[in-house]
Design an enzyme around this catalytic site. Structure first.
Site, PDB file in Angstrom:
ATOM      1  N   TYR A 192       0.826  -1.213   0.000  1.00 39.50           N
ATOM      2  CA  TYR A 192       0.000   0.000   0.000  1.00 39.50           C
ATOM      3  C   TYR A 192       0.862   1.267   0.000  1.00 39.50           C
ATOM      4  O   TYR A 192       0.430   2.307  -0.494  1.00 39.50           O
ATOM      5  CB  TYR A 192      -0.895   0.047   1.242  1.00 39.50           C
ATOM      6  CG  TYR A 192      -2.227  -0.649   1.111  1.00 39.50           C
ATOM      7  CD1 TYR A 192      -2.307  -1.981   0.750  1.00 39.50           C
ATOM      8  CD2 TYR A 192      -3.408   0.043   1.382  1.00 39.50           C
ATOM      9  CE1 TYR A 192      -3.539  -2.612   0.660  1.00 39.50           C
ATOM     10  CE2 TYR A 192      -4.640  -0.585   1.293  1.00 39.50           C
ATOM     11  CZ  TYR A 192      -4.700  -1.907   0.929  1.00 39.50           C
ATOM     12  OH  TYR A 192      -5.914  -2.517   0.843  1.00 39.50           O
ATOM     13  N   LYS A 230       2.886 -15.516   2.099  1.00 45.49           N
ATOM     14  CA  LYS A 230       3.155 -16.218   0.837  1.00 45.49           C
ATOM     15  C   LYS A 230       4.664 -16.489   0.807  1.00 45.49           C
ATOM     16  O   LYS A 230       5.384 -16.076  -0.099  1.00 45.49           O
ATOM     17  CB  LYS A 230       2.689 -15.323  -0.328  1.00 45.49           C
ATOM     18  CG  LYS A 230       2.672 -16.012  -1.679  1.00 45.49           C
ATOM     19  CD  LYS A 230       1.594 -17.063  -1.834  1.00 45.49           C
ATOM     20  CE  LYS A 230       1.731 -17.778  -3.172  1.00 45.49           C
ATOM     21  NZ  LYS A 230       0.865 -18.976  -3.267  1.00 45.49           N
ATOM     22  N   ASP A 273      -3.138 -18.325   0.006  1.00 50.35           N
ATOM     23  CA  ASP A 273      -4.119 -18.988  -0.868  1.00 50.35           C
ATOM     24  C   ASP A 273      -4.836 -20.101  -0.097  1.00 50.35           C
ATOM     25  O   ASP A 273      -6.057 -20.240  -0.162  1.00 50.35           O
ATOM     26  CB  ASP A 273      -3.463 -19.517  -2.160  1.00 50.35           C
ATOM     27  CG  ASP A 273      -2.169 -20.276  -1.938  1.00 50.35           C
ATOM     28  OD1 ASP A 273      -1.665 -20.314  -0.799  1.00 50.35           O
ATOM     29  OD2 ASP A 273      -1.649 -20.856  -2.920  1.00 50.35           O
ATOM     30  N   ASP A 319      -6.525  -7.022   4.036  1.00 47.41           N
ATOM     31  CA  ASP A 319      -7.648  -6.345   3.390  1.00 47.41           C
ATOM     32  C   ASP A 319      -8.567  -7.382   2.750  1.00 47.41           C
ATOM     33  O   ASP A 319      -9.791  -7.372   2.936  1.00 47.41           O
ATOM     34  CB  ASP A 319      -7.112  -5.363   2.334  1.00 47.41           C
ATOM     35  CG  ASP A 319      -8.234  -4.651   1.599  1.00 47.41           C
ATOM     36  OD1 ASP A 319      -9.174  -4.197   2.268  1.00 47.41           O
ATOM     37  OD2 ASP A 319      -8.169  -4.568   0.351  1.00 47.41           O
ATOM     38  N   ASP A 322     -12.503  -9.094   4.267  1.00 48.82           N
ATOM     39  CA  ASP A 322     -13.774  -9.090   3.517  1.00 48.82           C
ATOM     40  C   ASP A 322     -14.333 -10.510   3.432  1.00 48.82           C
ATOM     41  O   ASP A 322     -15.539 -10.731   3.574  1.00 48.82           O
ATOM     42  CB  ASP A 322     -13.584  -8.549   2.091  1.00 48.82           C
ATOM     43  CG  ASP A 322     -13.766  -7.032   2.009  1.00 48.82           C
ATOM     44  OD1 ASP A 322     -13.487  -6.356   3.016  1.00 48.82           O
ATOM     45  OD2 ASP A 322     -14.182  -6.532   0.943  1.00 48.82           O
TER      46      ASP A 322
HETATM   47  C1  IPM Z   1     -10.511  -1.199   4.084  1.00 48.82           C
HETATM   48  C2  IPM Z   1     -10.696  -0.529   2.748  1.00 48.82           C
HETATM   49  C3  IPM Z   1      -9.509   0.394   2.480  1.00 48.82           C
HETATM   50  C4  IPM Z   1      -8.259  -0.463   2.468  1.00 48.82           C
HETATM   51  C5  IPM Z   1      -9.628   1.241   1.201  1.00 48.82           C
HETATM   52  C6  IPM Z   1     -10.873   2.087   1.197  1.00 48.82           C
HETATM   53  C7  IPM Z   1      -8.407   2.096   0.957  1.00 48.82           C
HETATM   54  O1  IPM Z   1     -10.853  -1.490   1.746  1.00 48.82           O
HETATM   55  O2  IPM Z   1     -10.450  -0.479   5.098  1.00 48.82           O
HETATM   56  O3  IPM Z   1     -10.433  -2.418   4.126  1.00 48.82           O
HETATM   57  O4  IPM Z   1      -7.921  -1.049   1.449  1.00 48.82           O
HETATM   58  O5  IPM Z   1      -7.601  -0.518   3.514  1.00 48.82           O
HETATM   59 MG    MG Z   2     -11.043  -3.466   2.469  1.00 46.88          MG
END
Ligand code: IPM
Ligand code: MG
Length: 356
Positions: A142, A188, A220, A244, A248
């Protein structure tokens, strides 16, 4: 009376709607526990671009740095998608995280009994899942330099210094000590040098936490194991990009991305933010799920202000109203007694707190 100053950043999309509900709940809980919350509203993301032409105006960072905590909604939207990268809303958030030194992102993924049927995964796989993703937040690909987008070529750099891995590993081990005492480092290492360094450093740090076990898993495989048998995880320690993605994924085990809060801590001031984005497609319709935001406010009370009882009460109220069958649309496919708007869910939680 104790008093805390909160820098509130509503942001874009559903950000403003969900923050309003978090504040509703915070006001109820602060009344009950006799502390005072002062809110200072600042701009970031698309909302800031509209006014100041940049996603993180200086005064926002200044106020954030002087506050006791930052409560943040969400940023981004199609309107700003084609701007140069450093002018995009997301760059504002990354700068804020970096500016506050918030290197440790805690993302608890807990499956509520009441919602075990709401997930797309079979309930028997999900029952009692309780995972803490500890995501490194201010390093890795990042932020790595050099990075560039050329006409026929683009590159990014994944880079980690030993001290960055060491400090986030300590956070993970300390969190694990208060839980089931198991850390899984997700990396990884079969391909990336950075991951090799992560393993070396994590192994070293592990020596200071003999009561916690450390395991390694390739990312993975971890993506697959999270769906196959999520109960095997206690604390997942991982770098920025993997964290990240995996958080999710973890949110869908819990039923909806609208449920997962996070605490970005370790620096001068913490940021408390849901893991989801600004969901521009459902903004201003009153259907967004405010629970991730409200639970993020609970994490703020716990981690930034040490108001543990108040934090617990918010979490209890969320569980109770789910048990009673109040649902936003995203989790309405099972046991819903009433499908509620964003505002109604906030009110139910707030009323519950007042009653408890
Ligand atoms: C999160 C989001 C952020 C990230 C974005 C909005 C930059 O996806 O907080 O997970 O990638 O960290
Ligand atoms: Mg995110």
């Amino acid at each position: 009376m104790k008093s805390y100053n909160i820098c509130v950043i509503k942001g874009d999309g559903i950000g403003p709607e969900i923050i309003d509900e978090a504040i509703k709940v915070l006001d109820t809980v602060s009344n009950k526990f006799n502390f005072e919350l002062n809110y200072e509203h600042m701009l970031m993301g698309g909302a800031a671009i509209e006014v100041f032409g940049e996603p993180l105006p200086e005064q926002t960072l200044e106020v954030a740095l002087k506050s006791d905590a930052v409560l943040f909604g969400a940023i981004g939207g199609p309107k700003w998608d084609n701007l140069e990268r450093h002018l995009r809303p997301e760059s504002g958030l990354l700068k804020l995280r970096k500016g506050l030194g918030a290197f440790a992102n805690l993302r608890p993924a807990i499956v509520f009994d009441e919602l075990v049927e709401a997930s797309t995964i079979k309930p028997e796989i999900l029952k009692d899942v309780d995972i803490m993703v500890v995501r490194e937040l201010t390093g890795g690909i990042y932020f790595g330099e050099p990075r560039e987008l050329l006409e026929d070529r683009a590159y990014n750099t994944m880079v980690y210094d030993k001290f960055e891995i060491e400090r986030i590993s300590r956070v993970a081990f300390e969190v694990a000590q208060k839980r089931d005492k198991k850390v899984t480092l997700v990396d990884k290492a079969n391909v990336l040098e950075t991951s090799q360094l992560w393993r070396e450093v994590a192994n070293e740090v592990a020596k200071d936490y003999s009561d916690v076990s450390l395991e390694f898993m390739y990312v993975d495989n971890a993506a697959m194991q999270l769906i196959r048998y999520p109960k095997q995880f206690d604390v997942i320690l991982t770098e920025n990009l993997f964290g990240d993605i995996l958080s999710d994924e973890a949110s869908m085990i819990c039923g909806s991305i609208g449920l997962l809060p996070s605490a970005s801590i370790g620096g001068k001031v913490g940021i408390f933010e849901p893991i989801h984005g600004s969901a521009p497609d459902i903004a201003k319709q009153g259907i967004a799920n405010p629970i991730a935001m409200i639970l993020s406010a609970a994490l703020m009370l716990r981690y930034a202000f040490d108001e543990n009882e108040a934090a617990n009460l918010i979490e209890q109220a969320v569980r109770e109203i789910l048990k009673e069958g109040y649902r936003t649309k995203d989790i309405a496919n099972f046991n819903a007694k009433e499908i509620c708007s964003t505002d109604e869910i906030g009110t139910h939680i707030s009323d519950k707190i007042a009653q408890l």
